[in-house]
Write a protein that holds these residues in place. Structure first.
Motif, short mmCIF file in Angstrom:
data_model
loop_
_atom_site.label_atom_id
_atom_site.label_comp_id
_atom_site.label_asym_id
_atom_site.label_seq_id
_atom_site.Cartn_x
_atom_site.Cartn_y
_atom_site.Cartn_z
N ALA A 291 0.76 -1.13 -0.01
CA ALA A 291 -0.02 -0.01 0.07
C ALA A 291 0.88 1.28 0.01
CB ALA A 291 -1.02 0.06 1.21
N ALA A 292 2.02 1.25 0.92
CA ALA A 292 2.82 2.51 0.75
C ALA A 292 3.62 2.59 -0.56
CB ALA A 292 3.90 2.11 1.82
N LEU A 293 3.87 1.51 -1.14
CA LEU A 293 4.66 1.57 -2.59
C LEU A 293 3.72 2.24 -3.58
CD1 LEU A 293 6.81 -1.27 -2.62
CD2 LEU A 293 7.38 0.99 -1.73
N ALA A 294 2.29 1.51 -3.48
CA ALA A 294 1.12 1.84 -4.39
C ALA A 294 0.80 3.46 -4.16
CB ALA A 294 0.00 1.34 -4.17
N TYR A 295 1.07 4.05 -3.20
CA TYR A 295 0.63 5.40 -2.81
C TYR A 295 1.82 6.22 -3.45
CZ TYR A 295 -0.97 9.81 -0.91
OH TYR A 295 -1.56 11.07 -0.72
N ALA A 296 3.13 5.79 -3.20
CA ALA A 296 4.23 6.67 -3.85
C ALA A 296 3.97 6.68 -5.41
CB ALA A 296 5.26 5.96 -3.56
N GLU A 297 3.66 5.64 -5.85
CA GLU A 297 3.28 5.38 -7.28
C GLU A 297 2.16 6.50 -7.75
OE1 GLU A 297 3.39 1.65 -10.60
OE2 GLU A 297 1.83 1.79 -9.06
N ARG A 298 1.26 6.46 -6.83
CA ARG A 298 0.15 7.24 -7.29
C ARG A 298 0.39 8.62 -7.42
NH1 ARG A 298 -5.44 6.02 -6.51
NH2 ARG A 298 -4.91 4.20 -5.26
N HIS A 313 6.63 12.63 4.85
CA HIS A 313 5.17 12.37 4.76
C HIS A 313 4.85 12.30 6.38
CE1 HIS A 313 1.25 10.67 4.03
NE2 HIS A 313 1.25 11.23 3.14
N PRO A 314 3.54 13.12 6.64
CA PRO A 314 3.13 13.15 7.92
C PRO A 314 2.50 11.38 8.46
CG PRO A 314 2.03 14.68 6.98
CD PRO A 314 2.76 14.02 5.70
N GLY A 315 3.11 11.05 9.40
CA GLY A 315 2.98 9.72 9.87
C GLY A 315 3.74 8.31 9.45
N GLY A 316 4.82 8.99 8.41
CA GLY A 316 5.67 8.07 7.79
C GLY A 316 4.99 7.10 7.27
N LEU A 317 5.33 5.51 7.46
CA LEU A 317 4.62 4.56 6.80
C LEU A 317 3.36 4.44 7.27
CD1 LEU A 317 4.86 1.90 5.44
CD2 LEU A 317 5.92 0.91 7.29
N LYS A 318 2.90 4.64 8.32
CA LYS A 318 1.45 4.51 8.60
C LYS A 318 0.69 5.43 7.92
CE LYS A 318 2.35 4.92 13.08
NZ LYS A 318 2.09 5.17 14.75
N GLY A 319 1.22 6.67 7.71
CA GLY A 319 0.63 7.80 7.00
C GLY A 319 0.29 7.36 5.50
N LEU A 320 1.33 6.73 5.06
CA LEU A 320 1.24 6.35 3.65
C LEU A 320 0.17 5.36 3.20
CD1 LEU A 320 5.01 6.16 2.18
CD2 LEU A 320 3.35 8.01 2.28
N VAL A 321 0.15 4.34 4.34
CA VAL A 321 -0.81 3.27 4.32
C VAL A 321 -2.01 4.01 4.42
CG1 VAL A 321 -1.64 1.24 5.55
CG2 VAL A 321 0.83 1.55 5.00
N ALA A 322 -2.34 4.81 5.37
CA ALA A 322 -3.76 5.33 5.61
C ALA A 322 -4.02 6.18 4.03
CB ALA A 322 -3.81 6.38 6.63
N ALA A 323 -3.35 6.85 3.64
CA ALA A 323 -3.55 7.53 2.54
C ALA A 323 -3.80 6.80 1.40
CB ALA A 323 -2.28 8.68 2.23
N GLU A 324 -3.14 5.60 1.07
CA GLU A 324 -3.41 4.63 0.07
C GLU A 324 -5.06 4.34 0.22
OE1 GLU A 324 -3.52 2.45 -3.58
OE2 GLU A 324 -2.36 4.41 -2.86
N ARG A 325 -5.11 3.79 1.36
CA ARG A 325 -6.64 3.38 1.70
C ARG A 325 -7.76 4.27 1.60
NH1 ARG A 325 -4.96 -0.24 7.20
NH2 ARG A 325 -3.89 -1.94 6.15
#
Length: 395
Positions: A291-298, A313-325
């Motif tokens: 999910a984190a990699l997918a959001y970076a690609e997005r 990114h705010p929240g680091g890895l957790k933030g990326l996962v939440a943003a992608e979801r």
């Protein structure tokens, strides 16, 4: 699930197998996710949780979000707390009981929207010192909101135990706390290890990039997953590998075939993280990494730009996962079925109650008040789920 209350038993001795019931409970919960934010409550099967059901609790928020009902309390918990069928909701839980240690945390689940683990000591209603560990896990009936929480708790009564005692619940605190918050464990700055970046030539081939990423994963594994620097470096190399793979699809296809990993058109980052971290790596973690990699690609993050992206990114890895979801979540559709039903029912003929009641013991009947204030039965609601909710509400 159901259980009959038992009489208080002897002092409980927690063995290694029992101390790990929280790990089994979390793994079971994670196995039900199937790409969703929360497992469906319909997938919670009493046959699958038999080895820890006596130590478990199910909270139901469908009738009251402020005072959830205790749909199920395991027999071991009932025995320890000396309670029977009189406990039907959170409000009925005795304040100095072990059960209160479990239910006191339920608001954290609602706030965090994720499982939580906890462990501590307290003095119970009999004046005994109790060391306990618990885990609470969210479930949903509609895939969006949390309206059920399943909890598992284990404990040890310190009465009569010589020092040094057998391993207590606290002996393995890191094991379950790490499991229920895997993102947090990776970002624990107090657990850093030396992370020497793997050197790569600018024109490195795809296989070399995969090898470099895997070396960094080995550093992460050596730190037992607690090095944020190693994790972010591994994810950065995985992202660069994904970017490079798009340039040489044939080489990428060969690497997938050699590893026995299938390409996934709908989740292209999943095979990437399987190649880098290994197919046997924790599946919940792999889902988060993808999910984190997918959001970076997005976000069109360029080659060698992922590390700065995740660190800023705010929240680091957790933030990326939440943003992608959030990005994947479809826009809510306008549902005007209720308005259409109101229109039909305004002109529907009134029905005798005897006709609507049918042959069942209980029936949910919809009534209408006309312009003159008269109340008329117009329809029976045949959905048994709605009937059960109405009955619980009345209770």
């Amino acid at each position: 699930m159901s259980a009959e209350p038992e009489a208080p038993g002897d002092v409980m001795v927690i063995g290694g197998d029992e101390r790990r019931m929280h790990v089994r409970a979390y793994n079971y919960w994670a196995s039900l996710l199937r790409g969703r934010d929360f497992p469906s409550i319909e997938d919670l099967d009493s046959r699958d949780v038999q080895d820890f059901s006596d130590h478990s609790l199910l909270l139901d928020f469908t009738a009251s979000p402020d005072n959830p009902t205790t749909s199920f309390i395991g027999s071991a918990i009932r025995a320890e707390c000396e309670i029977g069928d009189e406990v039907r909701s959170i409000a009925d839980v005795p304040p100095r009981s072990l059960l209160s240690r479990l239910t006191d945390h339920y608001m954290q689940i609602i706030a965090n929207r994720a499982p939580i683990g906890f462990e501590a000591e307290f003095t119970n209603q009999r004046g005994h010192d109790i060391c306990y560990r618990g885990i609470l896990m969210p479930f949903s009936s509609d895939g969006e909101g949390i309206d059920f929480i399943y909890g598992v708790i284990n404990w040890k009564d310190g009465v009569g135990m010589p020092a040094p005692a057998q391993p207590t619940v606290a002996d393995e605190a890191e094991e379950i706390l790490d499991l229920v918050d895997p993102l947090a464990e990776s970002e624990d700055e107090g657990q850093e290890v030396e992370d020497a970046p793997v050197a790569l030539e600018a024109d490195a081939g795809l296989a070399d990039r995969l090898s470099a990423a895997r070396e960094t994963v080995e550093v992460l594994k050596a730190a037992d997953g607690r090095s944020r620097a190693a994790l972010y470096r591994a994810l950065s190399l995985a992202y660069d590998f994904a970017v490079a793979a798009r340039r040489v699809p044939q080489d990428y296809a060969e690497l997938l075939e050699d590893a026995g990993v299938k390409a996934q058109a709908r989740a292209p980052m999943t095979p990437i993280v399987k190649l880098v971290f290994g197919v046997d790596y924790d599946k919940a973690r792999l889902t988060e990494f993808a999910a984190a990699l997918a959001y970076a690609e997005r976000r069109d993050i360029p080659f060698e730009g992922f590390l700065a992206f995740i660190e800023q990114h705010p929240g680091g890895l957790k933030g990326l996962v939440a943003a992608e979801r959030d990005a994947r979540r479809p826009e809510p559709r306008t549902d005007n079925r209720a308005d259409q039903a109101r229109t039909r029912l305004r002109s529907a003929l009134a029905q005798p109650l005897s006709t609507l009641a049918g042959n069942d013991e209980f029936t949910l009947v919809l009534v209408r008040r006309d312009a003159q204030g008269r109340v008329e039965p117009v329809s029976a609601v045949t959905d048994l789920t709605l009937l059960e909710k109405a009955l619980r509400k009345l209770a």
